[in-house]
Design a protein around this motif. Structure first.
Motif, PDB file in Angstrom:
ATOM      1  N   ARG A 133       0.907  -1.180   0.084  1.00  0.00           N
ATOM      2  CA  ARG A 133       0.012   0.033  -0.021  1.00  0.00           C
ATOM      3  C   ARG A 133       0.821   1.272  -0.137  1.00  0.00           C
ATOM      4  NH1 ARG A 133      -2.724  -1.476   5.567  1.00  0.00           N
ATOM      5  NH2 ARG A 133      -2.539  -3.420   4.580  1.00  0.00           N
ATOM      6  N   PHE A 134       1.963   1.266   0.718  1.00  0.00           N
ATOM      7  CA  PHE A 134       2.813   2.420   0.915  1.00  0.00           C
ATOM      8  C   PHE A 134       3.368   2.716  -0.720  1.00  0.00           C
ATOM      9  CE2 PHE A 134       3.061  -0.246   4.645  1.00  0.00           C
ATOM     10  CZ  PHE A 134       2.199   0.887   5.467  1.00  0.00           C
ATOM     11  N   GLN A 135       3.830   1.648  -1.447  1.00  0.00           N
ATOM     12  CA  GLN A 135       4.551   2.064  -2.601  1.00  0.00           C
ATOM     13  C   GLN A 135       3.383   2.614  -3.613  1.00  0.00           C
ATOM     14  OE1 GLN A 135       6.311  -1.441  -4.421  1.00  0.00           O
ATOM     15  NE2 GLN A 135       7.893  -1.361  -3.102  1.00  0.00           N
ATOM     16  N   ARG A 136       2.023   1.869  -3.315  1.00  0.00           N
ATOM     17  CA  ARG A 136       0.922   2.721  -4.104  1.00  0.00           C
ATOM     18  C   ARG A 136       0.478   3.953  -3.720  1.00  0.00           C
ATOM     19  NH1 ARG A 136       0.028  -3.079  -3.783  1.00  0.00           N
ATOM     20  NH2 ARG A 136      -1.326  -3.870  -5.591  1.00  0.00           N
ATOM     21  N   LEU A 137       0.773   4.527  -2.619  1.00  0.00           N
ATOM     22  CA  LEU A 137       0.247   5.711  -2.312  1.00  0.00           C
ATOM     23  C   LEU A 137       1.509   6.777  -2.675  1.00  0.00           C
ATOM     24  CD1 LEU A 137      -1.772   7.312  -0.646  1.00  0.00           C
ATOM     25  CD2 LEU A 137      -0.250   7.065   1.544  1.00  0.00           C
ATOM     26  N   GLU A 138       2.577   6.221  -2.443  1.00  0.00           N
ATOM     27  CA  GLU A 138       3.656   7.148  -3.040  1.00  0.00           C
ATOM     28  C   GLU A 138       3.757   7.506  -4.585  1.00  0.00           C
ATOM     29  OE1 GLU A 138       7.618   5.522  -1.962  1.00  0.00           O
ATOM     30  OE2 GLU A 138       8.873   6.815  -3.167  1.00  0.00           O
ATOM     31  N   LEU A 139       3.168   6.187  -5.277  1.00  0.00           N
ATOM     32  CA  LEU A 139       3.213   6.577  -6.825  1.00  0.00           C
ATOM     33  C   LEU A 139       1.963   7.377  -6.986  1.00  0.00           C
ATOM     34  CD1 LEU A 139       4.204   2.770  -7.395  1.00  0.00           C
ATOM     35  CD2 LEU A 139       5.443   4.782  -8.423  1.00  0.00           C
TER      36      LEU A 139
END
Ligand code: THG
Length: 262
Positions: A133-139
């Motif tokens: 989820r963190f990578q998704r949010l960052e992107l």
């Protein structure tokens, strides 16, 4: 719910053959059926096999527009193929899609602005699909920031957390669901969200059940749109009923029929 019909995609054998044979009647039947079943837009994807995807995209757009006015969601990884579709489209379109890389955004955001098109931003970049989820949010945040800095109206943006098949990436289901919730915190008013629903069940034996179960869970997380098979009646019934339970539609005795007639 913003429903994008997924069935005009060269991934499907009947569409692939219709493209090869230039059989526009098949394409037109699928466009009509999806529109009748409640699609607010139609995804148009030439598929991986097309040798001249720009020409194929133009032919698909032209063929569809002869029978329906439903907005088109131009689905390609190639900007020139999307532009071929944009150049033919009569109505407001959706560009499907950009990723988070600056090189992609530099091409697709100006294209969306030039054609006054909606835009889907995928939470991925050239390094590949996100792992949590963190990578998704960052992107997603990178896409939102780029749009804000380049005067692209956030109400024209749909963020896609990337749905992966549950049989090979089982832990990614909840990561994508949480991302849908978290994307809402990126701006005020919140950005809209969309998923390619059928990805979740690819390669599994009970596709419809997995699709509708995931869709309802995503709706509970605040999902705004989905690319899906609108001819799957069980899926559409689940979608409509979830809208009702989430208080996004008014209850009446015949709510399934009422939603379909909207
Ligand atoms: N996000 C965005 N756009 C997307 C996707 C996404 N566009 C493409 C895809 N993902 C959504 N559309 C589909 C269409 C078909 C299938 C899955 C997703 C599918 N097709 C069968 C299969 O592969 O098993 C084809 C075989 C057949 O039945 O003939 O599953 O995520 N923005």
């Amino acid at each position: 719910m913003f429903i994008v019909g997924e069935l005009i995609n060269g991934m499907y054998r009947n569409v692939r053959e219709a493209i090869k044979d230039k059989n526009k009647k098949i394409i037109q039947e699928i466009a009509l059926a999806q529109t009748k079943a409640g699609a607010s837009a139609l995804d148009v994807n030439c598929g991986p096999a097309s040798a001249t995807p720009g020409d194929t995209m133009k032919w698909l757009v032209e063929s569809i527009q002869e029978v329906v006015d439903t907005p088109l969601c131009l689905d390609s990884t190639k900007a020139d193929v999307i532009e071929a579709g944009l150049s033919m489209a009569k109505n407001k379109t959706i560009i499907n899609s950009t990723g988070a890389d600056k090189e992609r955004l530099d091409i697709l955001v100006p294209l969306a602005l030039r054609y006054n098109s909606l835009l889907i931003g995928l939470a991925m970049n050239k390094k590949g699909v996100p792992q949590d989820r963190f990578q998704r949010l960052e992107l997603a945040a990178q896409i939102v920031t780029y749009c804000q800095e380049n005067n692209f109206n956030l109400s024209d943006l749909y963020l896609d957390p990337i749905i992966l098949p549950v049989n090979v990436a089982q832990s990614q289901g909840t990561e994508a669901l949480e991302a849908i919730r978290e994307f809402k915190l990126l701006s005020e008013p919140p950005p809209k969200t969309i998923v390619g629903l059928s990805n979740v069940s690819q390669g599994t034996g009970v596709r419809s059940l997995i699709n509708r179960t995931f869709l309802v869970m995503a709706q509970a997380c605040g999902l705004d749109g989905a690319i899906l098979d609108p001819l799957d009646k069980d899926l559409m019934d689940a979608l409509i009923t979830a809208e009702l339970i989430l208080n996004r539609q008014i209850y009446c005795d015949s709510f399934l029929d009422a939603y379909r007639k909207k």
